[in-house]
Design a protein around this motif. Structure first.
Motif, PDB file in Angstrom:
ATOM      1  N   GLN A  53       1.492  -8.642   0.805  1.00 39.18           N
ATOM      2  CA  GLN A  53       0.073  -8.465   1.078  1.00 39.18           C
ATOM      3  C   GLN A  53      -0.762  -9.662   0.641  1.00 39.18           C
ATOM      4  OE1 GLN A  53      -1.688  -4.693  -0.162  1.00 39.18           O
ATOM      5  NE2 GLN A  53       0.316  -3.710  -0.032  1.00 39.18           N
ATOM      6  N   ARG A  54      -0.202 -10.548  -0.165  1.00 35.89           N
ATOM      7  CA  ARG A  54      -0.956 -11.743  -0.540  1.00 35.89           C
ATOM      8  C   ARG A  54      -1.321 -12.549   0.700  1.00 35.89           C
ATOM      9  NH1 ARG A  54       3.242 -10.877  -3.837  1.00 35.89           N
ATOM     10  NH2 ARG A  54       2.900 -10.677  -6.079  1.00 35.89           N
ATOM     11  N   GLU A  55      -0.370 -12.687   1.609  1.00 38.66           N
ATOM     12  CA  GLU A  55      -0.631 -13.421   2.850  1.00 38.66           C
ATOM     13  C   GLU A  55      -1.023 -12.486   3.986  1.00 38.66           C
ATOM     14  OE1 GLU A  55       2.949 -13.326   1.961  1.00 38.66           O
ATOM     15  OE2 GLU A  55       2.473 -14.587   0.244  1.00 38.66           O
ATOM     16  N   LEU A  56      -0.490 -11.265   3.954  1.00 37.57           N
ATOM     17  CA  LEU A  56      -0.657 -10.323   5.060  1.00 37.57           C
ATOM     18  C   LEU A  56      -1.134  -8.972   4.515  1.00 37.57           C
ATOM     19  CD1 LEU A  56       2.667 -11.149   6.954  1.00 37.57           C
ATOM     20  CD2 LEU A  56       0.360 -11.787   7.676  1.00 37.57           C
ATOM     21  N   PRO A  57      -2.428  -8.864   4.156  1.00 40.01           N
ATOM     22  CA  PRO A  57      -2.914  -7.599   3.592  1.00 40.01           C
ATOM     23  C   PRO A  57      -2.707  -6.391   4.508  1.00 40.01           C
ATOM     24  CG  PRO A  57      -4.741  -9.094   4.115  1.00 40.01           C
ATOM     25  CD  PRO A  57      -3.490  -9.886   4.212  1.00 40.01           C
ATOM     26  N   ARG A  58      -2.523  -6.643   5.788  1.00 42.03           N
ATOM     27  CA  ARG A  58      -2.273  -5.576   6.758  1.00 42.03           C
ATOM     28  C   ARG A  58      -0.986  -4.807   6.439  1.00 42.03           C
ATOM     29  NH1 ARG A  58      -3.903  -4.281  11.997  1.00 42.03           N
ATOM     30  NH2 ARG A  58      -2.261  -3.990  13.554  1.00 42.03           N
ATOM     31  N   MET A  59      -0.105  -5.395   5.654  1.00 38.26           N
ATOM     32  CA  MET A  59       1.124  -4.693   5.272  1.00 38.26           C
ATOM     33  C   MET A  59       0.824  -3.385   4.535  1.00 38.26           C
ATOM     34  SD  MET A  59       3.641  -7.815   4.070  1.00 38.26           S
ATOM     35  CE  MET A  59       5.070  -6.752   3.804  1.00 38.26           C
ATOM     36  N   ALA A  60      -0.336  -3.287   3.914  1.00 33.33           N
ATOM     37  CA  ALA A  60      -0.714  -2.060   3.197  1.00 33.33           C
ATOM     38  C   ALA A  60      -0.775  -0.855   4.130  1.00 33.33           C
ATOM     39  CB  ALA A  60      -2.066  -2.248   2.511  1.00 33.33           C
ATOM     40  N   LEU A  61      -0.932  -1.091   5.440  1.00 33.20           N
ATOM     41  CA  LEU A  61      -1.074   0.000   6.402  1.00 33.20           C
ATOM     42  C   LEU A  61       0.271   0.523   6.913  1.00 33.20           C
ATOM     43  CD1 LEU A  61      -4.017  -1.441   8.531  1.00 33.20           C
ATOM     44  CD2 LEU A  61      -4.135   0.082   6.546  1.00 33.20           C
ATOM     45  N   ILE A  62       1.367  -0.115   6.506  1.00 33.53           N
ATOM     46  CA  ILE A  62       2.702   0.354   6.900  1.00 33.53           C
ATOM     47  C   ILE A  62       3.132   1.421   5.894  1.00 33.53           C
ATOM     48  CG2 ILE A  62       5.107  -0.286   7.257  1.00 33.53           C
ATOM     49  CD1 ILE A  62       4.082  -3.127   7.961  1.00 33.53           C
ATOM     50  N   VAL A  63       3.243   2.651   6.377  1.00 34.26           N
ATOM     51  CA  VAL A  63       3.450   3.803   5.495  1.00 34.26           C
ATOM     52  C   VAL A  63       4.855   4.365   5.691  1.00 34.26           C
ATOM     53  CG1 VAL A  63       2.651   6.106   4.876  1.00 34.26           C
ATOM     54  CG2 VAL A  63       0.997   4.351   5.554  1.00 34.26           C
ATOM     55  N   PRO A  64       5.681   4.347   4.643  1.00 36.31           N
ATOM     56  CA  PRO A  64       7.035   4.901   4.744  1.00 36.31           C
ATOM     57  C   PRO A  64       7.082   6.372   4.348  1.00 36.31           C
ATOM     58  CG  PRO A  64       6.815   3.746   2.681  1.00 36.31           C
ATOM     59  CD  PRO A  64       5.470   3.691   3.346  1.00 36.31           C
ATOM     60  N   ASN A 181      -2.627   3.775  -6.492  1.00 35.20           N
ATOM     61  CA  ASN A 181      -1.740   3.093  -5.552  1.00 35.20           C
ATOM     62  C   ASN A 181      -2.056   1.609  -5.407  1.00 35.20           C
ATOM     63  OD1 ASN A 181      -4.129   3.486  -4.130  1.00 35.20           O
ATOM     64  ND2 ASN A 181      -3.159   4.355  -2.315  1.00 35.20           N
ATOM     65  N   ARG A 182      -3.256   1.192  -5.816  1.00 36.25           N
ATOM     66  CA  ARG A 182      -3.573  -0.238  -5.794  1.00 36.25           C
ATOM     67  C   ARG A 182      -2.618  -1.046  -6.679  1.00 36.25           C
ATOM     68  NH1 ARG A 182      -8.899  -2.285  -3.639  1.00 36.25           N
ATOM     69  NH2 ARG A 182      -9.928  -0.397  -2.876  1.00 36.25           N
ATOM     70  N   PHE A 183      -2.105  -0.413  -7.733  1.00 40.19           N
ATOM     71  CA  PHE A 183      -1.350  -1.150  -8.748  1.00 40.19           C
ATOM     72  C   PHE A 183       0.158  -1.002  -8.593  1.00 40.19           C
ATOM     73  CE2 PHE A 183      -5.567  -0.453 -10.439  1.00 40.19           C
ATOM     74  CZ  PHE A 183      -5.907  -1.757 -10.771  1.00 40.19           C
ATOM     75  N   THR A 224      -3.875 -10.944  -6.033  1.00 40.24           N
ATOM     76  CA  THR A 224      -4.951 -10.373  -5.222  1.00 40.24           C
ATOM     77  C   THR A 224      -4.621  -9.000  -4.657  1.00 40.24           C
ATOM     78  OG1 THR A 224      -4.064 -11.525  -3.294  1.00 40.24           O
ATOM     79  CG2 THR A 224      -5.782 -12.654  -4.552  1.00 40.24           C
ATOM     80  N   ILE A 225      -3.364  -8.554  -4.754  1.00 38.39           N
ATOM     81  CA  ILE A 225      -2.964  -7.337  -4.050  1.00 38.39           C
ATOM     82  C   ILE A 225      -3.763  -6.095  -4.497  1.00 38.39           C
ATOM     83  CG2 ILE A 225      -1.038  -5.698  -3.741  1.00 38.39           C
ATOM     84  CD1 ILE A 225       0.808  -8.059  -3.340  1.00 38.39           C
ATOM     85  N   GLN A 235      -8.722  -7.344   2.485  1.00 40.40           N
ATOM     86  CA  GLN A 235      -8.807  -7.964   1.166  1.00 40.40           C
ATOM     87  C   GLN A 235     -10.250  -7.950   0.670  1.00 40.40           C
ATOM     88  OE1 GLN A 235      -6.148  -9.863  -0.745  1.00 40.40           O
ATOM     89  NE2 GLN A 235      -7.764  -9.275  -2.179  1.00 40.40           N
ATOM     90  N   GLY A 236     -10.448  -7.461  -0.565  1.00 42.48           N
ATOM     91  CA  GLY A 236     -11.768  -7.454  -1.168  1.00 42.48           C
ATOM     92  C   GLY A 236     -11.774  -8.206  -2.483  1.00 42.48           C
ATOM     93  N   HIS A 237     -12.745  -7.877  -3.339  1.00 43.55           N
ATOM     94  CA  HIS A 237     -12.887  -8.547  -4.641  1.00 43.55           C
ATOM     95  C   HIS A 237     -12.639  -7.616  -5.818  1.00 43.55           C
ATOM     96  CE1 HIS A 237     -14.394 -12.260  -2.885  1.00 43.55           C
ATOM     97  NE2 HIS A 237     -15.129 -11.524  -2.073  1.00 43.55           N
TER      98      HIS A 237
END
Length: 285
Positions: A53-64, A181-183, A224-225, A235-237
């Protein structure tokens, strides 16, 4: 070690694919590399290097989802991808941080699915269980701690109190609360003060299969994850900005930390369960 505090497992999480969404589970099996199926798969680029997710934050949307004999993956706009838990395709090599390890490619269908969703050429690799990838002995000492595709340690441990403390600070800054889940932890404990896990030595659980002993060895430095919104993949702050105001750790040259990396001293093939109580001793150094 004296048993100084009683703790309970309030949540357990698996992250089957490194840097994709996690799964909350009621119980999990301890294996040599941590919790079974945790970080057993990893998305890699065309050169076999890990993607996160550092480069591709969209990976967070892939749900297993783990379903009996399958790992089922879902993502917005995509048909579900079904992967058999007992099947791999060709042997390959994969690189995670500085480690190049033996792995198995999961085939062209999985590669196309990830490439389509992430918008770049990707493949999916599965860790070869015969590979021995060890944690940094600077932190683990005499313990040979094995890892699959985790960043560097088999388990990540934190507490409900630490998240509650962070959310109070976020509220005081006018920011929205965040969820655990952020951590991306494996084990969340109750019974500790905020960031009490920073000072623990070992945690012990008596399970039906035998005694489990986990040793907390290194603070987890944060990138940043945690500031990627798991619901949107944007990605936010926060909470990174707030953590930076009070969580610099001298042990890691001022890096911002949240949660503790842990290794398994004893308890391979034992089960951990939500609600299970144990005892923890504080480290004196």
């Amino acid at each position: 070690m004296s048993d100084d505090v009683t703790v309970a497992i309030s949540a357990l999480y698996l992250h089957p694919i490194k840097s994709c969404a996690g799964i909350g589970v009621r119980e999990a099996l301890l294996i040599e590399t941590g919790l079974e199926f945790d970080r057993a798969w990893m998305v890699v680029d065309a050169h076999g290097r890990f993607l996160t997710q550092r480069e591709l934050p969209r990976m967070a949307l892939i749900v297993p989802t783990l379903k009996h004999t399958e790992l089922v993956l879902r993502a917005p706009g995509m048909l579900a991808l079904h992967l058999a838990l007992d099947a791999v395709e060709a042997p390959t090599r994969a690189t995670v941080w500085q480690d190049e390890v033996a792995a198995y490619d999961m085939g062209d269908l999985a590669a196309q699915w990830f490439s389509d969703f992430l918008g770049q050429t990707c493949r999916l690799a599965r860790f070869d269980p015969e590979q021995k990838r060890l944690s940094n002995k600077k932190w683990t000492g005499d313990i040979d701690a094995e890892n699959a595709f985790s960043d560097g340690y088999p388990l990540l441990v934190t507490s409900d109190a630490s998240l509650a403390d962070l959310n109070e600070r976020l509220a005081s800054r006018g920011a929205a609360p965040v969820e655990m889940n952020r951590f991306r932890p494996n084990i969340v404990l109750s019974g500790l003060d905020a960031f009490g896990e920073d000072h623990l030595d070992e945690i012990r659980f008596d399970t039906p299969e035998g005694e489990v002993v986990l040793k907390l060895v290194k603070p987890c430095s944060r990138c940043t994850i945690p500031s990627v919104d798991p619901a949107t993949g944007v990605q936010g702050h926060e909470p990174g900005d707030t953590l930076a105001t009070y969580r610099a750790d001298a042990r890691l040259d001022g890096a911002i930390t949240f949660a503790m990396n842990a290794v398994i001293v004893k308890g391979i093939e034992c089960g951990l369960r939500v609600g299970q109580t144990g005892t923890a001793g504080y480290r004196f150094d």
